[in-house]
Design a protein around this motif. Structure first.
Motif, PDB file in Angstrom:
ATOM      1  N   GLN A 113      -2.470   8.259   0.872  1.00  0.00           N
ATOM      2  CA  GLN A 113      -2.192   7.017   1.494  1.00  0.00           C
ATOM      3  C   GLN A 113      -3.326   6.521   2.353  1.00  0.00           C
ATOM      4  OE1 GLN A 113       1.419   7.958   3.506  1.00  0.00           O
ATOM      5  NE2 GLN A 113       2.617   7.514   1.874  1.00  0.00           N
ATOM      6  N   TRP A 114      -4.138   7.086   2.958  1.00  0.00           N
ATOM      7  CA  TRP A 114      -5.025   6.808   4.203  1.00  0.00           C
ATOM      8  C   TRP A 114      -6.317   6.322   3.230  1.00  0.00           C
ATOM      9  CZ3 TRP A 114      -4.362   5.095   8.446  1.00  0.00           C
ATOM     10  CH2 TRP A 114      -3.185   5.762   9.251  1.00  0.00           C
ATOM     11  N   ARG A 164      -5.637   2.887   1.788  1.00  0.00           N
ATOM     12  CA  ARG A 164      -5.593   1.927   3.033  1.00  0.00           C
ATOM     13  C   ARG A 164      -7.224   1.683   3.268  1.00  0.00           C
ATOM     14  NH1 ARG A 164      -1.658   2.722   8.402  1.00  0.00           N
ATOM     15  NH2 ARG A 164      -2.718   0.879   9.359  1.00  0.00           N
ATOM     16  N   TYR A 165      -7.901   2.803   3.283  1.00  0.00           N
ATOM     17  CA  TYR A 165      -9.649   2.600   3.466  1.00  0.00           C
ATOM     18  C   TYR A 165     -10.012   1.716   2.483  1.00  0.00           C
ATOM     19  CZ  TYR A 165     -14.370   3.866   3.806  1.00  0.00           C
ATOM     20  OH  TYR A 165     -15.686   4.141   3.789  1.00  0.00           O
ATOM     21  N   ARG A 171      -8.724  -0.407   0.619  1.00  0.00           N
ATOM     22  CA  ARG A 171      -8.033  -1.762   0.458  1.00  0.00           C
ATOM     23  C   ARG A 171      -8.593  -2.582   1.741  1.00  0.00           C
ATOM     24  NH1 ARG A 171      -1.954   0.082  -1.050  1.00  0.00           N
ATOM     25  NH2 ARG A 171      -2.295   0.055  -3.538  1.00  0.00           N
ATOM     26  N   PHE A 172      -9.076  -2.003   2.592  1.00  0.00           N
ATOM     27  CA  PHE A 172      -9.284  -2.439   3.823  1.00  0.00           C
ATOM     28  C   PHE A 172     -10.655  -3.319   3.533  1.00  0.00           C
ATOM     29  CE2 PHE A 172     -11.976  -2.574   7.830  1.00  0.00           C
ATOM     30  CZ  PHE A 172     -11.105  -3.073   8.886  1.00  0.00           C
ATOM     31  N   LEU A 197      -7.941   0.872  13.251  1.00  0.00           N
ATOM     32  CA  LEU A 197      -6.835   1.499  13.510  1.00  0.00           C
ATOM     33  C   LEU A 197      -6.298   1.435  14.822  1.00  0.00           C
ATOM     34  CD1 LEU A 197      -6.985   4.527  11.022  1.00  0.00           C
ATOM     35  CD2 LEU A 197      -5.716   2.426  10.517  1.00  0.00           C
TER      36      LEU A 197
END
Length: 300
Positions: free
Chosen positions: A38-39, A42-43, A45-46, A68
């Motif tokens: 998940q992280w 998220r990284y 996609r950021f 964050l």
């Protein structure tokens, strides 16, 4: 002696499939696998899905972690988990150790004293609970177990002869023994007899196997179907294991016990902020109040 060659994922796979391959090679827990993935997603996609992490640097990691804190308002432990996931991505999957020191804007770590219930409050709380959730809560308090330690107990971990509970792979991967409270002994024996009968019915239906860590499963290939390896607190329904794809009976969800405790707290009229871990803190405090040596308590 030559160093063991480092595991390399299959580069023909997509990035997240490579991450999962490496996580499973190193026998990471499924919960850790889920949170790391998940992280990492998220990284990625950021900075946009078209930008590959190998084209990013330590400064980009800093920017993500700082965001964050400043925008996401995450806690210090959450930010640290995100950092660990990203470091794992670069070191173990991409084999590109990050250059330079990563110094993001840090989340402030808040120190809060633990909530402790009085013995009367614990009694009122437990009186508001029924069935398996009540038994589990009594073990959290009477044995000082953590939530997941209780949920992951297996039948062989309960020793009625010595009045002990064996905790396998607790926090930090450590094993220990703790007390089996005398006032739950009979209730727990009755419950385990029910679980054994449930396992026999599952076996007759062809679903009598339980999840075992990969190393144990290889060492003891028949253990997953043995009664002693079954969970003390199995789920009501069988489910499909996300890794093996086999249908089996896993342990109960931790959220079920958390909700049951929260509901009991409200019915008991307790105004303190109470969760499952509060019972463990209360166990330690009441043991000290009763004169138990602190070194003995630390061992338990």
């Amino acid at each position: 002696m030559e160093d063991k060659p480092k595991f390399r994922p299959n580069t023909s796979l997509k990035l997240m499939d490579q991450v999962r391959e490496v996580l499973r090679y190193h026998h990471y827990a499924y919960r850790t696998e889920t949170s790391y993935c998940q992280w990492i997603l998220r990284y990625v996609r950021f900075f946009g899905n078209k930008t590959h992490p190998k084209d990013l640097s330590s400064q980009h990691v800093e920017r993500f972690l700082s965001n964050l804190t400043t925008q996401g308002k995450v806690s210090a432990s959450t930010q640290r988990q995100a950092l660990n996931a990203i470091i794992f991505l670069y070191r173990e999957v991409l084999d590109l150790p990050l250059d330079g020191k990563i110094s993001p804007i840090r989340s402030k770590k808040q120190q809060r004293p633990p909530t402790v219930l009085t013995q009367e409050e614990v009694k009122n709380l437990l009186q508001m609970m029924r069935g398996t959730h009540a038994l589990m809560s009594k073990l959290l308090y009477g044995s000082g177990l953590r939530l997941m330690e209780c949920i992951r107990l297996r039948i062989q971990d309960v020793d009625f002869g010595q009045n002990k509970i064996f905790v396998r792979g607790g926090k930090g991967g450590k094993d220990r023994t703790t007390l089996l409270p005398g006032n739950v002994r009979e209730e727990l024996q009755t419950h385990i007899r029910y679980v054994i009968n449930l396992h026999h019915r599952d076996s007759e239906d062809g679903f009598g196997k339980v999840y075992l860590p990969e190393v144990l499963a290889r060492k003891y290939p028949n253990a997953e179907g043995e009664t002693r390896w079954q969970y003390v607190f199995p789920a009501k329904k069988r489910s499909v294991d996300p890794r093996s794809g086999r249908k089996m009976r896993h342990h109960v969800m931790e959220s079920c016990l958390q909700k049951a405790v929260k509901s009991a707290v409200n019915r008991a009229g307790i105004l303190k902020r109470v969760g499952c871990h509060t019972l463990r803190h209360s166990f330690a405090t009441h043991m000290l109040e009763n004169g138990v040596n602190i070194r003995v308590l630390q061992t338990l």
